[in-house]
Design a protein around this motif. Structure first.
Motif, PDB file in Angstrom:
ATOM      1  N   UNK A 269       7.725   0.982  10.770  1.00  0.00           N
ATOM      2  CA  UNK A 269       7.314   0.731   9.360  1.00  0.00           C
ATOM      3  C   UNK A 269       7.511  -0.536   8.983  1.00  0.00           C
ATOM      4  N   UNK A 270       8.914  -1.021   9.413  1.00  0.00           N
ATOM      5  CA  UNK A 270       9.174  -2.522   8.955  1.00  0.00           C
ATOM      6  C   UNK A 270       8.198  -3.574   9.325  1.00  0.00           C
ATOM      7  N   UNK A 271       7.730  -3.211  10.316  1.00  0.00           N
ATOM      8  CA  UNK A 271       6.899  -4.275  10.855  1.00  0.00           C
ATOM      9  C   UNK A 271       5.521  -3.919  10.670  1.00  0.00           C
ATOM     10  N   UNK A 272       5.167  -3.087  10.189  1.00  0.00           N
ATOM     11  CA  UNK A 272       3.833  -2.720   9.834  1.00  0.00           C
ATOM     12  C   UNK A 272       3.233  -3.551   9.000  1.00  0.00           C
ATOM     13  N   UNK A 273       1.970  -4.261   9.349  1.00  0.00           N
ATOM     14  CA  UNK A 273       1.220  -4.912   8.369  1.00  0.00           C
ATOM     15  C   UNK A 273       0.236  -4.198   7.552  1.00  0.00           C
ATOM     16  N   UNK A 274       0.087  -2.792   7.631  1.00  0.00           N
ATOM     17  CA  UNK A 274      -0.926  -2.008   7.091  1.00  0.00           C
ATOM     18  C   UNK A 274      -0.312  -1.358   5.774  1.00  0.00           C
ATOM     19  N   UNK A 275       0.819  -1.057   5.769  1.00  0.00           N
ATOM     20  CA  UNK A 275       1.402  -0.101   4.705  1.00  0.00           C
ATOM     21  C   UNK A 275       1.180  -0.720   3.359  1.00  0.00           C
ATOM     22  N   UNK A 276       0.788  -0.211   2.524  1.00  0.00           N
ATOM     23  CA  UNK A 276       0.555  -0.848   1.212  1.00  0.00           C
ATOM     24  C   UNK A 276      -0.840  -1.530   1.070  1.00  0.00           C
ATOM     25  N   UNK A 277      -1.561  -1.603   1.873  1.00  0.00           N
ATOM     26  CA  UNK A 277      -2.906  -2.263   2.171  1.00  0.00           C
ATOM     27  C   UNK A 277      -4.171  -1.449   2.365  1.00  0.00           C
ATOM     28  N   UNK A 278      -5.220  -1.848   1.683  1.00  0.00           N
ATOM     29  CA  UNK A 278      -6.483  -1.097   1.905  1.00  0.00           C
ATOM     30  C   UNK A 278      -6.994  -1.579   3.115  1.00  0.00           C
ATOM     31  N   UNK A 279      -7.584  -0.306   3.908  1.00  0.00           N
ATOM     32  CA  UNK A 279      -8.045  -0.319   5.276  1.00  0.00           C
ATOM     33  C   UNK A 279      -9.387   0.424   5.305  1.00  0.00           C
ATOM     34  N   UNK A 280     -10.070   0.083   6.475  1.00  0.00           N
ATOM     35  CA  UNK A 280     -11.173   0.767   6.857  1.00  0.00           C
ATOM     36  C   UNK A 280     -10.982   1.290   8.181  1.00  0.00           C
ATOM     37  N   UNK A 281     -11.070   2.378   8.484  1.00  0.00           N
ATOM     38  CA  UNK A 281     -10.445   3.101   9.738  1.00  0.00           C
ATOM     39  C   UNK A 281     -11.918   3.840  10.328  1.00  0.00           C
ATOM     40  N   UNK A 282     -11.943   3.712  11.544  1.00  0.00           N
ATOM     41  CA  UNK A 282     -12.994   4.684  12.251  1.00  0.00           C
ATOM     42  C   UNK A 282     -12.315   5.591  13.288  1.00  0.00           C
ATOM     43  N   UNK A 283     -12.645   7.045  12.790  1.00  0.00           N
ATOM     44  CA  UNK A 283     -12.377   7.978  13.588  1.00  0.00           C
ATOM     45  C   UNK A 283     -13.270   8.794  14.094  1.00  0.00           C
ATOM     46  N   UNK A 284     -13.547   8.762  15.283  1.00  0.00           N
ATOM     47  CA  UNK A 284     -14.857   9.584  15.784  1.00  0.00           C
ATOM     48  C   UNK A 284     -16.162   8.640  15.270  1.00  0.00           C
ATOM     49  N   UNK A 285     -16.923   9.423  14.745  1.00  0.00           N
ATOM     50  CA  UNK A 285     -18.138   9.013  14.009  1.00  0.00           C
ATOM     51  C   UNK A 285     -17.987   8.745  12.728  1.00  0.00           C
ATOM     52  N   UNK A 286     -16.771   8.884  11.933  1.00  0.00           N
ATOM     53  CA  UNK A 286     -16.391   9.010  10.546  1.00  0.00           C
ATOM     54  C   UNK A 286     -15.640   7.570  10.215  1.00  0.00           C
ATOM     55  N   UNK A 287     -16.067   7.041   9.309  1.00  0.00           N
ATOM     56  CA  UNK A 287     -15.459   5.704   8.582  1.00  0.00           C
ATOM     57  C   UNK A 287     -14.931   6.178   7.379  1.00  0.00           C
TER      58      UNK A 287
END
Length: 330
Positions: A269-287
């Protein structure tokens, strides 16, 4: 070959001091001529061994990948079987073939100078030029009924890589969920975990963790299609690739002993660059688009959707991160 290994071992132990040929012959129990021939063979194989009249020989560390040198630098509870190769299609593919013909009974590591068909997630090619990177795969035999958690194994590996880079280089490391390691807003490490199954039981019998590290920039830089996102850990190596591999394997196997507890997640968690950020994530055929609230104890991404709903996502790929600061736009 046994004489060469013993000579190399003694010279490594006494480096950077010289060790006389007569003392080497006496220690190993061979003739002075056998020592001379072993030195010649080691030098021909790429080892840097200096000789000086009246003093003898000394080992000088270089960038040549070497199983004995890597093993000598290992610390921790596990001493894996180690295979070094000049060239291979893919270290992961090599281990998968090996696991089919010779089921692994002990942790086995394959390290290559270059890969001709290296690949990452979804079969994407992984650029693997000679001399400038570390390309290795770790084969782990999984006993029937033994606990196995792919999410924690991948996140634990990312932390082991980050700790290695932090120890050996003056760089700031960031982790992009789930398996990308970044330095200076560029991806420098890829991690890919794969599994083979026992045909009779249908259960996982071997897990293979592939790690590719861009240590320095290749001659001519990266291909055009990679230059925007790919980078290197450093512009100039101050440690050898053998040291990198030894440190990484030591960190990995130390963590692997207890990885199912998730005791490394605070570091992740300390090294994560995505916590607190807006992301777009693709899982299977869903975004999915949302803000990352956290990474839970299993390594799953905790995402708050625009509707306010919170989802825990254990698989998928972040295809876009909108950082408030910094240069990363991947």
């Amino acid at each position: 070959m046994a004489t060469q290994t013993e000579v190399l071992k003694f010279l490594m132990q006494t480096a950077p001091d010289y060790y006389s040929g007569d003392d080497l012959a006496q220690q190993i129990g061979v003739s002075r001529t056998a020592i001379w021939k072993a030195i010649q063979s080691l030098q021909a194989a790429g080892y840097s061994i200096e000789s000086r009249h009246g003093l003898g020989y000394r080992y000088v560390a270089n960038n040549q990948l070497s199983a004995p040198v890597i093993m000598a630098g290992l610390a921790g509870p596990v001493q894996p079987k180690l295979i070094t190769l000049d060239q291979v299609d893919s270290t992961n593919a090599y281990l998968k073939r090996l696991a089919v013909t010779e089921p692994l009974t002990e942790p086995t590591v394959v390290v290559a100078d270059t890969q001709t068909g290296g690949y990452g997630r979804f079969g994407r090619p992984f650029y693997s030029p000679s001399s400038t990177g570390v390309y290795l795969s770790i084969g782990l035999p999984i006993k029937a009924g033994a606990p196995f958690d792919p999410g924690l194994l991948t996140t634990g590996t990312a932390v082991a890589v980050a700790k290695t880079l932090d120890q050996l280089f003056d760089v700031t490391v960031a982790l992009k969920w789930v398996n990308d390691v970044l330095v200076n807003h560029h991806k420098v490490v890829g991690i890919l975990s794969e599994a083979t199954t026992d045909l009779e039981s249908g259960q996982i019998s071997t897990v293979i963790v592939g790690i590719g590290i861009n240590l320095t920039l290749p001659t001519g830089d990266f291909p055009v299609d990679l230059k925007q996102k790919a980078g290197a850990v450093t512009t100039e190596l101050t440690v050898t690739r053998n040291q990198v591999v030894s440190t990484l394997l030591s960190e990995f196997f130390t963590s692997y002993q207890t990885y199912t507890t998730g005791d490394f997640m605070a570091d992740y968690r300390r090294l994560s660059m995505v916590i607190g950020q807006q992301v777009e994530l693709k899982t299977g055929a869903t975004t999915i688009t949302g803000v990352v609230n956290d990474i839970d104890a299993t390594g799953a991404l905790v995402v708050q959707l625009p509707t306010g709903e919170v989802q825990h996502l254990s698989s998928g790929e972040i295809t876009k991160v909108n950082l408030l600061t910094g240069g990363y736009r991947g």
